[in-house]
Design an enzyme around this catalytic site. Structure first.
Site, PDB file in Angstrom:
ATOM      1  N   ASP A  52       0.758  -1.348   0.217  1.00 49.25           N
ATOM      2  CA  ASP A  52       0.037   0.011  -0.073  1.00 49.25           C
ATOM      3  C   ASP A  52       0.848   1.322  -0.061  1.00 49.25           C
ATOM      4  OD1 ASP A  52      -2.182  -1.336   0.023  1.00 49.25           O
ATOM      5  OD2 ASP A  52      -2.902  -1.219   2.071  1.00 49.25           O
ATOM      6  N   GLY A  53       1.927   1.295   0.700  1.00 50.50           N
ATOM      7  CA  GLY A  53       2.888   2.468   0.730  1.00 50.50           C
ATOM      8  C   GLY A  53       3.445   2.837  -0.698  1.00 50.50           C
ATOM      9  N   LYS A 168      -7.781   5.383  11.604  1.00 50.57           N
ATOM     10  CA  LYS A 168      -8.226   4.219  12.585  1.00 50.57           C
ATOM     11  C   LYS A 168      -7.520   4.055  13.891  1.00 50.57           C
ATOM     12  CE  LYS A 168      -9.501  -0.537  12.230  1.00 50.57           C
ATOM     13  NZ  LYS A 168      -8.904  -1.118  13.488  1.00 50.57           N
TER      14      LYS A 168
END
Length: 267
Positions: A52-53, A168
């Site tokens: 994802d990074g 989150k």
């Protein structure tokens, strides 16, 4: 996959092991009439290989392209919210594209404007934090309403897809990316007789504008986090954030919704 989308650009951090894993994929792409280009501006499909990074970096480094598709490929056996494909499943990846077993998903983007001058885009989140070992004071406006005066470590403004990360971790809500909105979450707010905040995350419609006025008390150039990059911008007085007209178009496998990914990642 459309016949017009045949130019691939691979974004990744080269190393010997990854280069060896990618070579069969390169050859398979060529065998299936895809062309691998050296510059992202020549591509209409940008493939981010890593996690994802790396996907976030690929989108940022290639300028949040509106005229191409982004594809996320995992290089390790780990869950990811942006990566549908696995580097070891070469045949599945190409077969899915050729046989129309993929769909295009649109992810919302926020734009942050500093001092009414420079504008930046974010796919995950924009955060504002003090560079000093002291709290930062921020006047928070929703449209033209002075909503609260924040004192604490900082604020996070997250897109729906960014809601599963930094947001989150500070008890923000996970938001469906089909909702055109963005979320504001606090970092260690101080609440007393002088400073009072909502004390919880709140979600704003995409039609709203959020303005953060940083009080000039030594925190004149706080750290501005844009996705997974940090910027120290001097003399920040005002930061205006809103939902952008831009969206990021990504390739997803059918029957692999955002909530499938959330379940796979966290549950």
């Amino acid at each position: 996959m459309s016949d017009q989308r045949r130019n691939l650009f691979f974004y990744y951090h080269p190393n010997k092991e990854l280069d060896e894993k990618l070579e069969p994929l390169f050859q398979l792409a060529r065998d299936n009439e895809f062309q691998i280009v050296e510059h992202s501006k020549d591509a209409n499909i940008i493939v981010a290989v890593g996690g994802d990074g790396t996907f976030l970096q690929a989108v940022r480094k290639t300028g949040f392209r509106q005229d191409c598709l982004y594809v996320g490929v995992r290089s390790k056996n780990e869950a990811g919210l942006y990566c549908d494909f696995d580097i070891d499943d070469h045949d599945e990846m190409v077969a899915s594209m050729r046989n129309a077993e993929v769909e295009v998903r649109k992810f919302p983007v926020i734009e942050a404007t500093v001092n009414n001058e420079s504008t930046y885009h974010c796919l995950n989140e924009c955060s504002v934090r003090s560079t000093l070992i002291k709290s930062i004071d921020i006047d928070v406006y929703i449209d033209d309403l002075h909503f609260e005066t924040f004192r604490g470590d900082g604020l996070i403004v997250a897109t729906p897809t960014g809601s599963t990360g930094y947001n989150k971790s500070v008890q923000g809500a996970v938001v469906d990316p089909k909702l055109p909105c963005f979320q504001v979450s606090e970092l260690a707010s101080l609440n007393n007789n002088r400073f009072r905040t909502l004390g919880s995350s709140f979600i704003l419609s995409g039609e709203r504008a959020l303005t953060l006025n940083v009080r000039q008390d030594g925190n004149d150039h706080p750290i501005i986090g844009l996705d997974n990059e940090a910027y120290s911008i001097r003399n920040i007085k005002e930061l205006t954030i809103k939902l952008s007209d831009h969206v990021i178009r990504t390739v997803k496998l059918k029957n692999n919704t955002y909530w499938d990914r959330v379940k796979r990642t966290f549950l």
